[in-house]
Each structure stands twice: as structure tokens, then as C-alpha cells.
Design an enzyme around this catalytic site. Structure first.
Site, PDB file in Angstrom:
ATOM      1  CG  ASN A   1      -1.789   1.165   1.366  1.00 21.92           C
ATOM      2  OD1 ASN A   1      -1.326   2.285   1.180  1.00 21.92           O
ATOM      3  ND2 ASN A   1      -3.045   0.967   1.684  1.00 21.92           N
TER       4      ASN A   1
ATOM      5  CG  HIS B   1      -8.260   3.978   1.424  1.00 22.64           C
ATOM      6  ND1 HIS B   1      -8.384   3.833   2.791  1.00 22.64           N
ATOM      7  CD2 HIS B   1      -9.501   4.314   0.983  1.00 22.64           C
ATOM      8  CE1 HIS B   1      -9.641   4.067   3.144  1.00 22.64           C
ATOM      9  NE2 HIS B   1     -10.337   4.378   2.071  1.00 22.64           N
TER      10      HIS B   1
ATOM     11  CD  GLU C   1      -6.883  -0.417   1.262  1.00 21.90           C
ATOM     12  OE1 GLU C   1      -6.852   0.708   1.786  1.00 21.90           O
ATOM     13  OE2 GLU C   1      -6.137  -1.334   1.594  1.00 21.90           O
TER      14      GLU C   1
ATOM     15  NE  ARG D   1      -7.462  11.415   5.656  1.00 23.70           N
ATOM     16  CZ  ARG D   1      -7.920  10.836   6.760  1.00 23.70           C
ATOM     17  NH1 ARG D   1      -7.125  10.097   7.495  1.00 23.70           N
ATOM     18  NH2 ARG D   1      -9.165  11.004   7.149  1.00 23.70           N
ATOM     19  CG  HIS D   2      -3.611   9.073   1.537  1.00 23.64           C
ATOM     20  ND1 HIS D   2      -4.466   8.317   0.795  1.00 23.64           N
ATOM     21  CD2 HIS D   2      -3.761   8.649   2.828  1.00 23.64           C
ATOM     22  CE1 HIS D   2      -5.102   7.475   1.584  1.00 23.64           C
ATOM     23  NE2 HIS D   2      -4.717   7.642   2.823  1.00 23.64           N
TER      24      HIS D   2
ATOM     25  NE  ARG E   1      -9.157   8.363   4.699  1.00 25.31           N
ATOM     26  CZ  ARG E   1      -9.463   7.486   5.665  1.00 25.31           C
ATOM     27  NH1 ARG E   1      -8.788   6.359   5.768  1.00 25.31           N
ATOM     28  NH2 ARG E   1     -10.419   7.739   6.529  1.00 25.31           N
TER      29      ARG E   1
ATOM     30  CG  HIS F   1       0.799   6.418   4.671  1.00 28.02           C
ATOM     31  ND1 HIS F   1      -0.092   7.409   5.030  1.00 28.02           N
ATOM     32  CD2 HIS F   1       0.223   5.242   5.026  1.00 28.02           C
ATOM     33  CE1 HIS F   1      -1.151   6.859   5.609  1.00 28.02           C
ATOM     34  NE2 HIS F   1      -0.984   5.541   5.620  1.00 28.02           N
TER      35      HIS F   1
ATOM     36  CD  GLU G   1      -7.226  -6.138   3.346  1.00 24.48           C
ATOM     37  OE1 GLU G   1      -7.257  -6.177   2.093  1.00 24.48           O
ATOM     38  OE2 GLU G   1      -6.604  -5.283   3.986  1.00 24.48           O
TER      39      GLU G   1
ATOM     40  CB  THR H   1      -9.574   1.964   7.571  1.00 25.61           C
ATOM     41  OG1 THR H   1      -9.295   2.672   6.369  1.00 25.61           O
ATOM     42  CG2 THR H   1     -10.906   1.277   7.445  1.00 25.61           C
TER      43      THR H   1
ATOM     44  CG  HIS I   1      -5.429  -1.282   9.355  1.00 28.42           C
ATOM     45  ND1 HIS I   1      -4.962  -0.618  10.445  1.00 28.42           N
ATOM     46  CD2 HIS I   1      -5.961  -0.347   8.542  1.00 28.42           C
ATOM     47  CE1 HIS I   1      -5.218   0.661  10.307  1.00 28.42           C
ATOM     48  NE2 HIS I   1      -5.819   0.866   9.154  1.00 28.42           N
TER      49      HIS I   1
HETATM   50  N1  PXP Z   1      -6.000  -2.910   4.234  1.00 27.04           N
HETATM   51  C1  PXP Z   1      -6.978  -1.987   4.393  1.00 27.04           C
HETATM   52  C2  PXP Z   1      -8.391  -2.372   4.114  1.00 27.04           C
HETATM   53  C3  PXP Z   1      -6.661  -0.669   4.782  1.00 27.04           C
HETATM   54  O1  PXP Z   1      -7.644   0.243   4.935  1.00 27.04           O
HETATM   55  C4  PXP Z   1      -5.295  -0.328   4.958  1.00 27.04           C
HETATM   56  C5  PXP Z   1      -4.934   1.095   5.266  1.00 27.04           C
HETATM   57  O2  PXP Z   1      -5.263   1.895   4.179  1.00 27.04           O
HETATM   58  C6  PXP Z   1      -4.326  -1.320   4.777  1.00 27.04           C
HETATM   59  C7  PXP Z   1      -4.711  -2.598   4.437  1.00 27.04           C
HETATM   60  C8  PXP Z   1      -2.871  -1.038   4.975  1.00 27.04           C
HETATM   61  O3  PXP Z   1      -2.678  -0.738   6.340  1.00 27.04           O
HETATM   62  P1  PXP Z   1      -1.307  -0.138   6.846  1.00 27.04           P
HETATM   63  O4  PXP Z   1      -1.035   1.090   6.074  1.00 27.04           O
HETATM   64  O5  PXP Z   1      -1.562   0.105   8.303  1.00 27.04           O
HETATM   65  O6  PXP Z   1      -0.255  -1.195   6.612  1.00 27.04           O
END
Ligand code: PXP
Length: 248
Positions: free
Chosen positions: A7, A43, A73, A49-50, A45, A10, A158, A104, A199
Site C-alpha cells: 500500500n 485507498h 480500497e 488526503r493522500h 479516501r 503514505h 480482508e 480505517t 492493517h
Molecule cells: N488494508 C486496508 C483495508 C486498509 O484500509 C489499509 C490502510 O489503508 C491497509 C490494508 C494497509 O494498512 P497499513 O497502512 O496500516 O499497513
């Protein structure tokens, strides 16, 4: 071998903090895919924001070039659904979204009839409008919630690993989490629904999950980008020092 989804939200957080064109999200996606990621997860959003709408289009092109899946996402907002339909990612992971949350904060509450019927409509719409799309739902590992997913057109669940990951980092007992993950996986297996995880995971907290052979796919982001700072900072400062030394 489970799939590793990276992911890169960030990387976009850093970019948006200054409104610049760097760091390049496309560059980050390419680097992740060149170094072992099986898919890119982003993701989009509601508050942007990102990740931005244009990023979704650009990252879809990168993943297509590499022949790898894009996992988008998203919450169930109308404008985001339209972007998903336009971009047609391989996977869509539906997540709950509250604007005020930092990240999330938990899985979708399928026990709420309102949320359930909204998701029913969204899953049908996505399946009808995006040929071959696979849908996952971000859920807690609780049987009463997982049961309700059976009545939606989904290919995977998930499992939310956020609380497990925090307990792991704090050195707390994780056995309860591990057994609920195992039960969830067994239940989903018996219904032919794939079981993903995501997550808050790090290279350490993912280990007990990998060793128990639990999940088919892991999506990891915040830790990856955080760790990349430390793996890259020395080199960048050294290079900049070199620029000063050679030119002054
Ligand atoms: N899976 C889902 C459904 C999420 O919402 C996120 C965060 O956007 C992640 C995975 C990745 O989580 P993390 O950035 O904490 O590793």
C-alpha cells in the site's frame, strides 16, 4: 505462497503535505513491483488526503504494464464508485469510511441493515459495470459478521488486523487474535471465499500470521513507507553532503 500487496498511500501523504509533484507515486509503485510486490494497493479516501483521482488512473497504468493487480480500497461514495468503474481495477476492497478518522479504524459493520443493503447495491453495481472485477470486504474476524458476507457478491474478505498488530507491538497476548483469525479462515475456506489480511502489520507482526499459513494475501503500507525513511535517509544525506563538498 501468499500474495504481498504494498500500500503506497503514505508516499502520497508526503507529497500532499507540501503540494509538490514529489515523491512520485508512479515511481514508488514501480519500485515496489520491481522488488517483489505482487500487487499495489491504494485507498482513495473521500477527503482525498493522500491518493488523488489522477493517481488511481496512473497507478492502474503501472500495474497493467507490470501485469499485476491494482487493489483499490474505497468507501461507498458515489463519486468514488464512478472512478472505480472508469479505471476498472482488478480488485476492489470495500472499507468503512469516516472522515474524522486517522486511518480505517475497523471493519464494515454488516450487522447494520442499512450498511448491508447499501453494500449489496454497491457490490452488484461493481460486478455489473466492471468486467471480471473481484471484490473483497474489510471485516472483523467475527463469525456473525462473516456470515452476512455470504449474501453479498464478494470474492474475498480482508480481515482487519489492526488490533492484533497493536497488541503485538505492545507485547501483549496475541493468542486470542490468532485463534479468531484461524476460525475466520476455516469458515471462509468452507464457503470458498478467499481470506486476506491487512492493517497495521510490520515485518515482525506479520510473522506469526505467515507461520500459521493463515492468509492468501497481505496488504501492508504504513510500516513499509516508515521503514523506507530509515533505509534511505543515510544515502540521501550523504549524497547531499557530496553536493555541498564538491561545489563549495
Ligand atoms: N488494508 C486496508 C483495508 C486498509 O484500509 C489499509 C490502510 O489503508 C491497509 C490494508 C494497509 O494498512 P497499513 O497502512 O496500516 O499497513
Amino acid at each position: 505462497m501468499p500474495r504481498l500487496g504494498i500500500n503506497i498511500d503514505h508516499v502520497a501523504t508526503l507529497r500532499q503535505a507540501r503540494g509538490e509533484s514529489y515523491p512520485s507515486l508512479v515511481g514508488a509503485a514501480e519500485m515496489a513491483l520491481e522488488n517483489g510486490a505482487d500487487q499495489i494497493t491504494i485507498h482513495l479516501r473521500e477527503d482525498r488526503r493522500h491518493i488523488q483521482d489522477t493517481d488511481v488512473i496512473a497507478i492502474a497504468l503501472v500495474t497493467r504494464k507490470f501485469g499485476k493487480p491494482l487493489n483499490l480500497e474505497m468507501g461507498a461514495a458515489e463519486d468514488i464508485l464512478n472512478i472505480a468503474i472508469e479505471v476498472a481495477p482488478s480488485w476492489i476492497c470495500l472499507v468503512p469510511e469516516k472522515r474524522e478518522e486517522l486511518t480505517t479504524e475497523g471493519g464494515l459493520n454488516l450487522l447494520s441493515d442499512d450498511i448491508f443493503s447499501k453494500l449489496q447495491g454497491v457490490c452488484n453495481q461493481l460486478k455489473e459495470k466492471i468486467k471480471g472485477v473481484k471484490i473483497s470486504l474489510f471485516l472483523e474476524a467475527r463469525e456473525e459478521i462473516l456470515m452476512r458476507a455470504l449474501d453479498l457478491r464478494v470474492d474475498a474478505v480482508e480481515i482487519h488486523t489492526g488490533e492484533y498488530a497493536t497488541d503485538f507491538l505492545n507485547g501483549e497476548d496475541i493468542s486470542g487474535h490468532l485463534s479468531s483469525f484461524q476460525k475466520a479462515k476455516a469458515f471462509l475456506d468452507s464457503k470458498n471465499i478467499a481470506c486476506h489480511a491487512g492493517h497495521g502489520l510490520t515485518n515482525k507482526s506479520v510473522l506469526p500470521l505467515l507461520k500459521s499459513g493463515g492468509f492468501e494475501e497481505y496488504n501492508i503500507g504504513h510500516w513499509v513507507v516508515s521503514e523506507a525513511v530509515f533505509l534511505g535517509l543515510a544515502r540521501v544525506v550523504k549524497d547531499l553532503r557530496g553536493v555541498f563538498d564538491e561545489n563549495c
